[in-house]
Design an enzyme around this catalytic site. Structure first.
Site, PDB file in Angstrom:
ATOM      1  N   LYS A 185      -7.379   7.227  -5.358  1.00  0.00           N
ATOM      2  CA  LYS A 185      -8.481   6.568  -4.633  1.00  0.00           C
ATOM      3  C   LYS A 185      -8.306   6.740  -3.118  1.00  0.00           C
ATOM      4  O   LYS A 185      -9.252   7.113  -2.420  1.00  0.00           O
ATOM      5  CB  LYS A 185      -8.538   5.063  -4.978  1.00  0.00           C
ATOM      6  CG  LYS A 185      -8.765   4.778  -6.465  1.00  0.00           C
ATOM      7  CD  LYS A 185      -8.914   3.280  -6.745  1.00  0.00           C
ATOM      8  CE  LYS A 185      -7.675   2.453  -6.495  1.00  0.00           C
ATOM      9  NZ  LYS A 185      -6.541   2.764  -7.401  1.00  0.00           N
ATOM     10  N   ARG A 201     -12.372  -5.083  -8.575  1.00  0.00           N
ATOM     11  CA  ARG A 201     -11.340  -4.930  -9.607  1.00  0.00           C
ATOM     12  C   ARG A 201     -11.588  -5.836 -10.799  1.00  0.00           C
ATOM     13  O   ARG A 201     -10.834  -5.792 -11.767  1.00  0.00           O
ATOM     14  CB  ARG A 201      -9.993  -5.322  -9.000  1.00  0.00           C
ATOM     15  CG  ARG A 201      -9.168  -4.156  -8.520  1.00  0.00           C
ATOM     16  CD  ARG A 201      -7.900  -4.706  -7.919  1.00  0.00           C
ATOM     17  NE  ARG A 201      -6.799  -3.817  -8.053  1.00  0.00           N
ATOM     18  CZ  ARG A 201      -6.465  -2.882  -7.173  1.00  0.00           C
ATOM     19  NH1 ARG A 201      -7.209  -2.677  -6.109  1.00  0.00           N
ATOM     20  NH2 ARG A 201      -5.411  -2.142  -7.370  1.00  0.00           N
ATOM     21  N   ARG A 213       5.847   8.557  -4.945  1.00  0.00           N
ATOM     22  CA  ARG A 213       5.437   7.951  -3.675  1.00  0.00           C
ATOM     23  C   ARG A 213       6.393   6.828  -3.285  1.00  0.00           C
ATOM     24  O   ARG A 213       6.707   6.648  -2.117  1.00  0.00           O
ATOM     25  CB  ARG A 213       4.006   7.419  -3.753  1.00  0.00           C
ATOM     26  CG  ARG A 213       3.514   6.954  -2.385  1.00  0.00           C
ATOM     27  CD  ARG A 213       2.121   6.387  -2.420  1.00  0.00           C
ATOM     28  NE  ARG A 213       2.056   5.232  -3.288  1.00  0.00           N
ATOM     29  CZ  ARG A 213       0.929   4.639  -3.656  1.00  0.00           C
ATOM     30  NH1 ARG A 213      -0.220   5.111  -3.232  1.00  0.00           N
ATOM     31  NH2 ARG A 213       0.964   3.595  -4.440  1.00  0.00           N
ATOM     32  N   ARG A 220       6.712   1.948  -0.736  1.00  0.00           N
ATOM     33  CA  ARG A 220       5.766   0.855  -1.024  1.00  0.00           C
ATOM     34  C   ARG A 220       6.402  -0.057  -2.068  1.00  0.00           C
ATOM     35  O   ARG A 220       6.842   0.405  -3.119  1.00  0.00           O
ATOM     36  CB  ARG A 220       4.434   1.441  -1.509  1.00  0.00           C
ATOM     37  CG  ARG A 220       3.245   0.666  -0.958  1.00  0.00           C
ATOM     38  CD  ARG A 220       1.946   1.285  -1.353  1.00  0.00           C
ATOM     39  NE  ARG A 220       1.354   0.591  -2.486  1.00  0.00           N
ATOM     40  CZ  ARG A 220       0.117   0.802  -2.930  1.00  0.00           C
ATOM     41  NH1 ARG A 220      -0.641   1.694  -2.325  1.00  0.00           N
ATOM     42  NH2 ARG A 220      -0.343   0.130  -3.953  1.00  0.00           N
ATOM     43  N   ARG A 253       1.110  -3.296 -13.160  1.00  0.00           N
ATOM     44  CA  ARG A 253      -0.172  -2.918 -12.537  1.00  0.00           C
ATOM     45  C   ARG A 253      -1.063  -2.194 -13.543  1.00  0.00           C
ATOM     46  O   ARG A 253      -2.281  -2.393 -13.557  1.00  0.00           O
ATOM     47  CB  ARG A 253       0.086  -2.028 -11.313  1.00  0.00           C
ATOM     48  CG  ARG A 253       0.669  -2.791 -10.128  1.00  0.00           C
ATOM     49  CD  ARG A 253       1.385  -1.871  -9.150  1.00  0.00           C
ATOM     50  NE  ARG A 253       0.525  -0.930  -8.462  1.00  0.00           N
ATOM     51  CZ  ARG A 253       0.988   0.109  -7.764  1.00  0.00           C
ATOM     52  NH1 ARG A 253       2.283   0.339  -7.686  1.00  0.00           N
ATOM     53  NH2 ARG A 253       0.131   0.907  -7.144  1.00  0.00           N
TER      54      ARG A 253
HETATM   55  P1  AP5 Z   1      -3.313   7.483  -3.957  1.00  0.00           P
HETATM   56  O1  AP5 Z   1      -4.397   8.281  -3.371  1.00  0.00           O
HETATM   57  O2  AP5 Z   1      -2.507   6.616  -3.084  1.00  0.00           O
HETATM   58  O3  AP5 Z   1      -3.832   6.662  -5.221  1.00  0.00           O
HETATM   59  P2  AP5 Z   1      -4.520   5.230  -5.275  1.00  0.00           P
HETATM   60  O4  AP5 Z   1      -5.463   5.281  -6.423  1.00  0.00           O
HETATM   61  O5  AP5 Z   1      -5.031   4.855  -3.938  1.00  0.00           O
HETATM   62  O6  AP5 Z   1      -3.241   4.378  -5.687  1.00  0.00           O
HETATM   63  P3  AP5 Z   1      -2.774   2.941  -5.196  1.00  0.00           P
HETATM   64  O7  AP5 Z   1      -1.349   2.812  -5.608  1.00  0.00           O
HETATM   65  O8  AP5 Z   1      -3.127   2.689  -3.792  1.00  0.00           O
HETATM   66  O9  AP5 Z   1      -3.669   2.072  -6.143  1.00  0.00           O
HETATM   67  P4  AP5 Z   1      -3.625   0.562  -6.465  1.00  0.00           P
HETATM   68  O10 AP5 Z   1      -4.984   0.341  -6.998  1.00  0.00           O
HETATM   69  O11 AP5 Z   1      -2.487   0.179  -7.328  1.00  0.00           O
HETATM   70  O12 AP5 Z   1      -3.281  -0.111  -5.071  1.00  0.00           O
HETATM   71  P5  AP5 Z   1      -4.111  -0.960  -4.017  1.00  0.00           P
HETATM   72  O13 AP5 Z   1      -3.528  -0.696  -2.707  1.00  0.00           O
HETATM   73  O14 AP5 Z   1      -5.562  -0.818  -4.209  1.00  0.00           O
HETATM   74  O15 AP5 Z   1      -2.353   8.523  -4.725  1.00  0.00           O
HETATM   75  C1  AP5 Z   1      -1.138   8.080  -5.301  1.00  0.00           C
HETATM   76  C2  AP5 Z   1      -0.081   9.170  -5.091  1.00  0.00           C
HETATM   77  O16 AP5 Z   1      -0.456  10.323  -5.819  1.00  0.00           O
HETATM   78  C3  AP5 Z   1       0.075   9.612  -3.636  1.00  0.00           C
HETATM   79  O17 AP5 Z   1       1.418   9.880  -3.367  1.00  0.00           O
HETATM   80  C4  AP5 Z   1      -0.771  10.894  -3.566  1.00  0.00           C
HETATM   81  O18 AP5 Z   1      -0.282  11.783  -2.625  1.00  0.00           O
HETATM   82  C5  AP5 Z   1      -0.620  11.443  -4.975  1.00  0.00           C
HETATM   83  N1  AP5 Z   1      -1.807  12.168  -5.452  1.00  0.00           N
HETATM   84  C6  AP5 Z   1      -3.113  11.871  -5.222  1.00  0.00           C
HETATM   85  N2  AP5 Z   1      -3.923  12.739  -5.831  1.00  0.00           N
HETATM   86  C7  AP5 Z   1      -3.118  13.613  -6.495  1.00  0.00           C
HETATM   87  C8  AP5 Z   1      -3.362  14.755  -7.310  1.00  0.00           C
HETATM   88  N3  AP5 Z   1      -4.608  15.177  -7.598  1.00  0.00           N
HETATM   89  N4  AP5 Z   1      -2.297  15.417  -7.854  1.00  0.00           N
HETATM   90  C9  AP5 Z   1      -1.036  15.003  -7.575  1.00  0.00           C
HETATM   91  N5  AP5 Z   1      -0.733  13.931  -6.779  1.00  0.00           N
HETATM   92  C10 AP5 Z   1      -1.762  13.254  -6.248  1.00  0.00           C
HETATM   93  O19 AP5 Z   1      -3.735  -2.464  -4.459  1.00  0.00           O
HETATM   94  C11 AP5 Z   1      -2.413  -2.921  -4.381  1.00  0.00           C
HETATM   95  C12 AP5 Z   1      -2.344  -4.367  -4.843  1.00  0.00           C
HETATM   96  O20 AP5 Z   1      -3.132  -5.192  -3.962  1.00  0.00           O
HETATM   97  C13 AP5 Z   1      -2.910  -4.652  -6.235  1.00  0.00           C
HETATM   98  O21 AP5 Z   1      -1.937  -4.442  -7.252  1.00  0.00           O
HETATM   99  C14 AP5 Z   1      -3.307  -6.138  -6.109  1.00  0.00           C
HETATM  100  O22 AP5 Z   1      -2.168  -6.959  -6.218  1.00  0.00           O
HETATM  101  C15 AP5 Z   1      -3.816  -6.215  -4.673  1.00  0.00           C
HETATM  102  N6  AP5 Z   1      -5.267  -5.977  -4.579  1.00  0.00           N
HETATM  103  C16 AP5 Z   1      -5.883  -4.941  -3.910  1.00  0.00           C
HETATM  104  N7  AP5 Z   1      -7.213  -5.014  -4.034  1.00  0.00           N
HETATM  105  C17 AP5 Z   1      -7.471  -6.108  -4.798  1.00  0.00           C
HETATM  106  C18 AP5 Z   1      -8.671  -6.696  -5.301  1.00  0.00           C
HETATM  107  N8  AP5 Z   1      -9.880  -6.147  -5.051  1.00  0.00           N
HETATM  108  N9  AP5 Z   1      -8.553  -7.812  -6.060  1.00  0.00           N
HETATM  109  C19 AP5 Z   1      -7.369  -8.377  -6.319  1.00  0.00           C
HETATM  110  N10 AP5 Z   1      -6.183  -7.868  -5.882  1.00  0.00           N
HETATM  111  C20 AP5 Z   1      -6.233  -6.736  -5.124  1.00  0.00           C
HETATM  112 MG    MG Z   2      -4.677   3.247  -2.586  1.00  0.00          MG
END
Ligand code: AP5
Ligand code: MG
Length: 190
Positions: free
Chosen positions: A14, A89, A128, A134, A145
């Site tokens: 994402k 979410r 990562r 992280r 997660r």
């Molecule tokens: P990346 O692009 O970082 O993936 P992502 O989908 O953004 O992953 P996140 O870990 O950020 O998702 P998340 O939903 O768990 O975290 P968030 O911060 O939203 O890619 C991941 C890795 O893969 C990178 O190293 C990248 O380089 C690599 N990669 C990308 N594309 C690739 C490809 N095609 N091939 C190979 N490698 C690739 O949320 C974190 C926490 O915050 C949640 O757990 C929750 O506790 C809280 N939170 C956030 N939003 C909410 C909400 N709306 N409601 C409630 N709690 C929330």
């Molecule tokens: Mg992200």
């Protein structure tokens, strides 16, 4: 306005794809995960409460998350549109987002689902975790997660299908191929 929800499991790409979408379409990017991590870094009251939940792989409660999102949205000026990354979410969050946008005669243009198998998600996030440190990128928290995603977040696929906004993207493979598929999906809706 062009309002895109980028959707998928932890590690589905994402954040990575959002950067490319922002560059191409000139959108504002709201990543709720980034917002929360900034609060943790600032050691605010919200940050301290969020840290416990994030480190345990759990979601921040809907009412709190919706008010954070609304504040970020209201702070934008002259926006061409927004990419929502990590929000909604839950179904309650999706309903709240629709209401917020409808208030301004706007709506979500497309919900882009990045579909990636779980073994690949685990590999990406562990990698990562080693590189960026992280706190929630460790095996135990990643498993939690993924459970939370499957139970609370994946029902949004059906919700957005019913709302006529869902676009499926195979999120496994080359970054540029994935991005081209996303662009084709967005362009077919504008
Ligand atoms: P990346 O692009 O970082 O993936 P992502 O989908 O953004 O992953 P996140 O870990 O950020 O998702 P998340 O939903 O768990 O975290 P968030 O911060 O939203 O890619 C991941 C890795 O893969 C990178 O190293 C990248 O380089 C690599 N990669 C990308 N594309 C690739 C490809 N095609 N091939 C190979 N490698 C690739 O949320 C974190 C926490 O915050 C949640 O757990 C929750 O506790 C809280 N939170 C956030 N939003 C909410 C909400 N709306 N409601 C409630 N709690 C929330
Ligand atoms: Mg992200």
């Amino acid at each position: 306005m062009l309002n895109i929800v980028i959707f998928g499991a932890p590690g589905s790409g994402k954040g990575t794809q959002s950067e490319k979408i922002v560059e191409k379409y000139g959108l504002d990017h709201i990543s709720t995960g980034d917002v929360l991590r900034a609060e943790i870094k600032a050691d605010s009251e919200l940050g301290r409460a969020a840290k416990q939940l994030i480190d345990n792989g759990q979601l921040i409660p809907d009412d709190l998350m919706v008010s954070i999102l609304e504040a970020k949205l209201n702070a934008l000026t002259d926006s061409k549109g927004v990419i929502f990354d990590g929000f909604p979410r839950t179904i309650a969050q999706a309903e709240a987002l629709k209401k917020m946008l409808n208030k301004h005669a706007e709506d979500v243009t497309a919900m882009i689902e990045l579909d990636v198998p779980e073994d690949e998600l685990m590999t990406r996030l562990l990698l990562r975790g080693q590189a960026s440190g992280r706190a929630d990128d460790n095996e135990e928290t990643i498993k939690k997660r993924l459970i939370v995603y499957n139970e609370q977040t994946s029902p949004l696929k059906e919700w957005y299908k019913n709302d006529g906004k869902h676009c499926y993207i195979n999120g496994l493979g080359e970054l540029d191929r994935i991005f081209n598929d996303i662009v084709a999906a967005i362009d077919s809706r504008i």
